[in-house]
Design an enzyme around this catalytic site. Structure first.
Site, PDB file in Angstrom:
ATOM      1  N   GLY A 120       0.804  -1.213   0.000  1.00 42.51           N
ATOM      2  CA  GLY A 120       0.000   0.000   0.000  1.00 42.51           C
ATOM      3  C   GLY A 120       0.840   1.268   0.000  1.00 42.51           C
ATOM      4  O   GLY A 120       0.514   2.244  -0.692  1.00 42.51           O
ATOM      5  N   THR A 121       1.902   1.262   0.772  1.00 44.40           N
ATOM      6  CA  THR A 121       2.748   2.461   0.860  1.00 44.40           C
ATOM      7  C   THR A 121       3.288   2.823  -0.520  1.00 44.40           C
ATOM      8  O   THR A 121       3.227   3.984  -0.949  1.00 44.40           O
ATOM      9  CB  THR A 121       3.910   2.209   1.851  1.00 44.40           C
ATOM     10  OG1 THR A 121       3.340   1.912   3.129  1.00 44.40           O
ATOM     11  CG2 THR A 121       4.830   3.411   1.954  1.00 44.40           C
TER      12      THR A 121
ATOM     13  N   SER B  37      -3.813  -3.118  -0.696  1.00 43.03           N
ATOM     14  CA  SER B  37      -2.680  -3.848  -0.109  1.00 43.03           C
ATOM     15  C   SER B  37      -3.100  -5.262   0.260  1.00 43.03           C
ATOM     16  O   SER B  37      -4.124  -5.465   0.934  1.00 43.03           O
ATOM     17  CB  SER B  37      -2.214  -3.097   1.143  1.00 43.03           C
ATOM     18  OG  SER B  37      -1.208  -3.828   1.803  1.00 43.03           O
TER      19      SER B  37
ATOM     20  N   HIS C 146      -1.987  -7.567   2.378  1.00 46.00           N
ATOM     21  CA  HIS C 146      -2.022  -8.128   3.739  1.00 46.00           C
ATOM     22  C   HIS C 146      -3.193  -7.623   4.573  1.00 46.00           C
ATOM     23  O   HIS C 146      -3.372  -8.037   5.720  1.00 46.00           O
ATOM     24  CB  HIS C 146      -0.683  -7.905   4.458  1.00 46.00           C
ATOM     25  CG  HIS C 146      -0.400  -6.508   4.919  1.00 46.00           C
ATOM     26  ND1 HIS C 146      -0.542  -6.135   6.237  1.00 46.00           N
ATOM     27  CD2 HIS C 146       0.033  -5.415   4.267  1.00 46.00           C
ATOM     28  CE1 HIS C 146      -0.195  -4.857   6.366  1.00 46.00           C
ATOM     29  NE2 HIS C 146       0.156  -4.408   5.185  1.00 46.00           N
TER      30      HIS C 146
ATOM     31  N   THR D 146      11.798  -6.982 -10.758  1.00 47.98           N
ATOM     32  CA  THR D 146      11.245  -8.325 -10.960  1.00 47.98           C
ATOM     33  C   THR D 146      10.082  -8.533  -9.995  1.00 47.98           C
ATOM     34  O   THR D 146      10.244  -8.356  -8.785  1.00 47.98           O
ATOM     35  CB  THR D 146      12.336  -9.389 -10.707  1.00 47.98           C
ATOM     36  OG1 THR D 146      13.419  -9.115 -11.596  1.00 47.98           O
ATOM     37  CG2 THR D 146      11.812 -10.796 -10.948  1.00 47.98           C
TER      38      THR D 146
ATOM     39  N   CYS E 125       1.311   1.670  12.609  1.00 48.28           N
ATOM     40  CA  CYS E 125       2.585   2.302  12.284  1.00 48.28           C
ATOM     41  C   CYS E 125       2.945   3.364  13.318  1.00 48.28           C
ATOM     42  O   CYS E 125       4.098   3.715  13.462  1.00 48.28           O
ATOM     43  CB  CYS E 125       2.525   2.946  10.905  1.00 48.28           C
ATOM     44  SG  CYS E 125       1.803   1.894   9.670  1.00 48.28           S
TER      45      CYS E 125
END
Ligand SMILES: Cc1ncc(COP(=O)(O)O)c(C=O)c1O
Length: 384
Positions: free
Chosen positions: A69-70, A196, A198, A234, A325
């Protein structure tokens, strides 16, 4: 342990774990290689792209895979900003996740004008106020969809209509929403959307930015030209395979259970309201279906939301004192401050986030533990 911190991260679904292991073992080729192994890996990535695209109602060409997401937020913000030689204007809100507010601060240091819209006491942005702040040189609007700390959902479709009428690209950080509520990007009308893996039982370290067809976005990472040249590197084939499985499961397993999760949320909410010294935060009913947040009015300078998190952890209950966070920091939450809470109460936030796996028994045990902790702490403290 009782895990009630699904906004921080979700345990990968067993089918995700199985697929990631299988791909790691068997499909380890580099998808850019034109030989047998490379093409097998490329097929895995493209299947995952199809699944993620289907989850949010777009075409596979509109999905750019990222490391999470970041990075998706960075690609949206810098991908637009880098198109301009001179600093322009961006509109955002006071309740963004740091993964949006921090890159915008970097742009501000480079001379960009960033207008941070205020929110009301429930954390909501007013679309009419937003419209009055648009300027001729506004090149991006970025507003979070579901706030991670206080659960408030923003009127994204309404904001999108305003931006579209003015021809201004609109980005939303939908990282807490995708996989938890149905998201149809064309119906929503947004141009850029971050998600995201997770947060909906996929692996950590993978996500995507949805870029609507026709919108130009400059690369954020340069190199081998993967992801249509928009995001070199990659791709993590196994993680993306897991993300694809999570996207499919969202449609077949997680989203069909939203009503049950909401019922659990409302039950938890009612039980918490019966405890002394807790005040609900965020909007109701415009709220993430799995999310309950409160401030503890009985803390003092030393005892904050983090204190409750520590005591609950000792009693086998995992929750958060705000966005994960920020948990390591003792500063007041900027999100609660923006909603009008004073510095002290803004240190006393507590967040419970649930899943379709959460049981009523777990909720009862967690609330009982919290009630006992509050009782132990309260006589020792003078209320604020
Ligand atoms: C609203 C929001 N935006 C961004 C992020 C960052 O996402 P990631 O952990 O995938 O980098 C999070 C994670 O907590 C979030 O909740």
């Amino acid at each position: 342990m009782i895990y009630l911190d699904y906004s921080a991260t979700t345990p990968p679904h067993p089918q995700v774990i199985a697929r990631v292991s299988e791909v790691l073992a068997q499909e380890w080729g580099n998808p850019s290689s034109i030989h047998h192994y490379g093409q097998r890996a490329a097929l895995v990535v493209e299947r995952a792209r199809l699944a993620v695209a289907a989850l949010v109602g777009v075409t596979p060409e509109e999905i750019i895979f990222t490391s999470g997401g970041t990075e998706a937020n960075h690609l949206a913000i810098f991908g637009i900003a880098q198109q301009y030689e001179r600093p322009q204007h961006i509109l955002t809100s006071a309740v963004e996740h740091p993964a949006v507010s921090a890159p915008l601060s970097v742009l501000a240091q480079r001379g960009w004008q960033i207008t941070t819209l205020p929110v009301d006491a429930w954390g909501r942005v007013d679309p009419e106020i937003l419209a009055t702040h648009l300027r001729p040189h506004t090149v991006l609007v970025s507003i979070i969809y579901g706030q991670s700390e206080v659960g408030t959902l923003q009127p994204i479709a309404e904001i999108a209509r305003i931006c579209r009428a003015r021809g201004i690209p609109f980005h939303t950080d939908a990282i807490q929403v995708v996989g938890r509520l149905p998201v149809d990007v064309p119906a929503l009308g947004v141009d850029l959307l971050s998600l995201s893996g997770h947060k909906f039982y996929g692996p950590q370290g993978c996500g995507a930015l949805v870029v609507r067809r026709g919108l130009a976005v400059q690369p954020w990472l340069y190199g081998g030209g993967q992801e249509g040249g928009k995001r070199s590197g990659t791709p993590p084939v196994a993680l993306l395979a897991g993300l694809g499985v999570a996207a499919q499961l969202a449609q077949t397993e997680f989203l069909p259970q939203v009503a049950q999760v909401r019922a659990l949320r409302d039950y938890l909410c009612a039980r918490l309201q019966a405890l002394p010294g807790l005040r609900l935060t965020g909007a109701w009913p415009e709220r993430l279906p799995h999310h309950v947040s409160v401030v503890w009015t009985g803390g003092d300078g030393e005892h904050t939301g983090k204190t409750l998190v520590h005591y609950l952890n000792q009693r086998g209950v995992c929750v958060s004192s705000g966005s994960a966070c920020a948990s390591g920091k003792t500063q007041p939450s900027p999100v609660l401050q923006a909603m009008g809470y004073g510095d002290h109460l803004a240190r006393c936030g507590l967040r419970f986030s649930l899943s379709h796996r959460t049981t009523y028994v777990e909720i009862d045990q967690a609330v009982t533990a919290l009630g006992e902790i509050l009782q132990q702490l309260t006589p020792a403290l003078s209320p604020c």
